[in-house]
Scaffold this active site. Structure first.
Site, PDB file in Angstrom:
ATOM      1  N   GLY A 156      80.349  89.684  31.276  1.00  0.00           N
ATOM      2  CA  GLY A 156      80.450  88.733  30.999  1.00  0.00           C
ATOM      3  C   GLY A 156      79.415  87.551  31.241  1.00  0.00           C
ATOM      4  O   GLY A 156      79.117  86.275  31.136  1.00  0.00           O
ATOM      5  N   HIS A 190      80.326  76.809  41.398  1.00  0.00           N
ATOM      6  CA  HIS A 190      79.790  76.020  40.688  1.00  0.00           C
ATOM      7  C   HIS A 190      80.558  74.540  40.331  1.00  0.00           C
ATOM      8  O   HIS A 190      80.439  73.535  39.830  1.00  0.00           O
ATOM      9  CB  HIS A 190      78.848  76.180  39.269  1.00  0.00           C
ATOM     10  CG  HIS A 190      77.734  77.096  39.433  1.00  0.00           C
ATOM     11  ND1 HIS A 190      77.575  78.206  37.708  1.00  0.00           N
ATOM     12  CD2 HIS A 190      76.663  77.741  40.038  1.00  0.00           C
ATOM     13  CE1 HIS A 190      76.324  78.327  38.089  1.00  0.00           C
ATOM     14  NE2 HIS A 190      75.530  78.241  39.806  1.00  0.00           N
ATOM     15  N   CYS A 204      84.971  60.449  44.699  1.00  0.00           N
ATOM     16  CA  CYS A 204      84.287  59.837  44.091  1.00  0.00           C
ATOM     17  C   CYS A 204      83.058  59.483  45.677  1.00  0.00           C
ATOM     18  O   CYS A 204      82.769  59.293  46.309  1.00  0.00           O
ATOM     19  CB  CYS A 204      85.331  58.185  45.005  1.00  0.00           C
ATOM     20  SG  CYS A 204      84.151  56.813  45.338  1.00  0.00           S
ATOM     21  N   ALA A 250      84.288  91.882  27.811  1.00  0.00           N
ATOM     22  CA  ALA A 250      85.339  91.228  28.965  1.00  0.00           C
ATOM     23  C   ALA A 250      86.795  91.835  28.405  1.00  0.00           C
ATOM     24  O   ALA A 250      87.602  92.507  29.587  1.00  0.00           O
ATOM     25  CB  ALA A 250      85.067  90.782  29.866  1.00  0.00           C
TER      26      ALA A 250
HETATM   27 ZN   LIG Z   1      86.551  55.883  46.259  1.00  0.00          ZN
END
Ligand SMILES: [Zn+2]
Length: 253
Positions: free
Chosen positions: A195, A122, A130, A239
């Protein structure tokens, strides 16, 4: 707390490990996560608003709204420190010839702890891209703490976006390919899932694949999940308590 004897025996013969982590591992570092990425808000309305702010549509229409939530997540990430679970996962990687970590967490704590072969499926809330020139960057902790408005690209002054997967976006193809190669084709001897409530198919599938091929499978979670009946060992607990026990056995084998 101790491990089952048959698991301890089996860990002695492992030479490759895949670890899959989710929000529970971050929660043990004090990071509350947001709904839909394996975490929850107590307040459902706030949770829905957060999901909406973290969507591709909101980023296009109102990037400031997305950044208000992202900068809060980034602040939590830089204010947190890796815990015993993160450190145990590093020890596993250092102890074995082949290791891969698939994480759903976006706080970068696995890398900060020292994990190297990481698929952060993710993305990472400290990374930026940008929207105009595609230049990639990464915030320092000081920059995160100073973040107030929508950040701009230093190269072209375009609007930056977080280099993390927003709701309504596809997973990055390069990371999906790595996941397939390292967890589904070349299945590790041992697959540990820790987890996570494991709702996403790309999290569930590597565990089922390993179980189907007779590899060792371990789940570590305080509560049972949909994977509990499919793994060979489903361990109830944190964990940070259980992964160090596993890593120490592997490291000493
Ligand atoms: Zn840029």
């Amino acid at each position: 707390m101790r491990l089952p004897d048959d698991l301890v025996d089996a860990l002695g013969n492992v030479s490759s490990v895949g670890v899959i982590t989710g929000a529970g591992v971050s929660a043990e570092s004090g990071i509350q996560t947001y709904r839909g990425q394996g975490g929850i808000y107590d307040d459902e309305a706030e949770g829905d608003a957060t999901v909406e702010a973290l969507s591709a549509a909101t980023l296009r229409a109102d990037p400031g709204r997305t950044w208000r939530v992202v900068s809060e997540l980034a602040r939590r990430a830089v204010d947190a420190a890796p815990n015993a679970a993160h450190e145990a996962i590093v020890l596993l990687e250092q102890s074995l010839p082949r290791f891969v970590l698939l994480t759903q967490n976006v706080d970068g704590l696995h890398r900060l702890a020292g994990s190297r072969n990481v698929i952060d499926i993710h993305g990472d809330v400290l990374d930026t891209r940008c929207l105009a020139c595609d230049e990639r960057g990464r915030f320092t902790p000081a920059e995160v703490r100073a973040l107030r408005n929508t950040p701009r690209c230093q190269a072209c002054d375009g609007i930056l976006r977080p280099d993390a997967v927003l709701f309504g976006e596809m997973l990055p193809e390069e990371k999906i390919l790595r996941l397939h190669h390292e967890l589904l084709e070349d299945v590790p001897d041992l697959v540990i899932v820790a987890g996570t409530t494991a709702i996403f198919p790309y999290i569930v599938q590597p565990v089922l694949e390993a179980a189907g091929r007779g590899r060792l499978t371990v789940e570590v979670n305080p509560e049972p999940t949909q994977l509990s009946e499919h793994v060979r060992w489903s361990l109830r607990g944190k964990a940070g308590d259980l992964l160090p026990l596993i890593a120490n056995v592997v490291a000493e084998a």
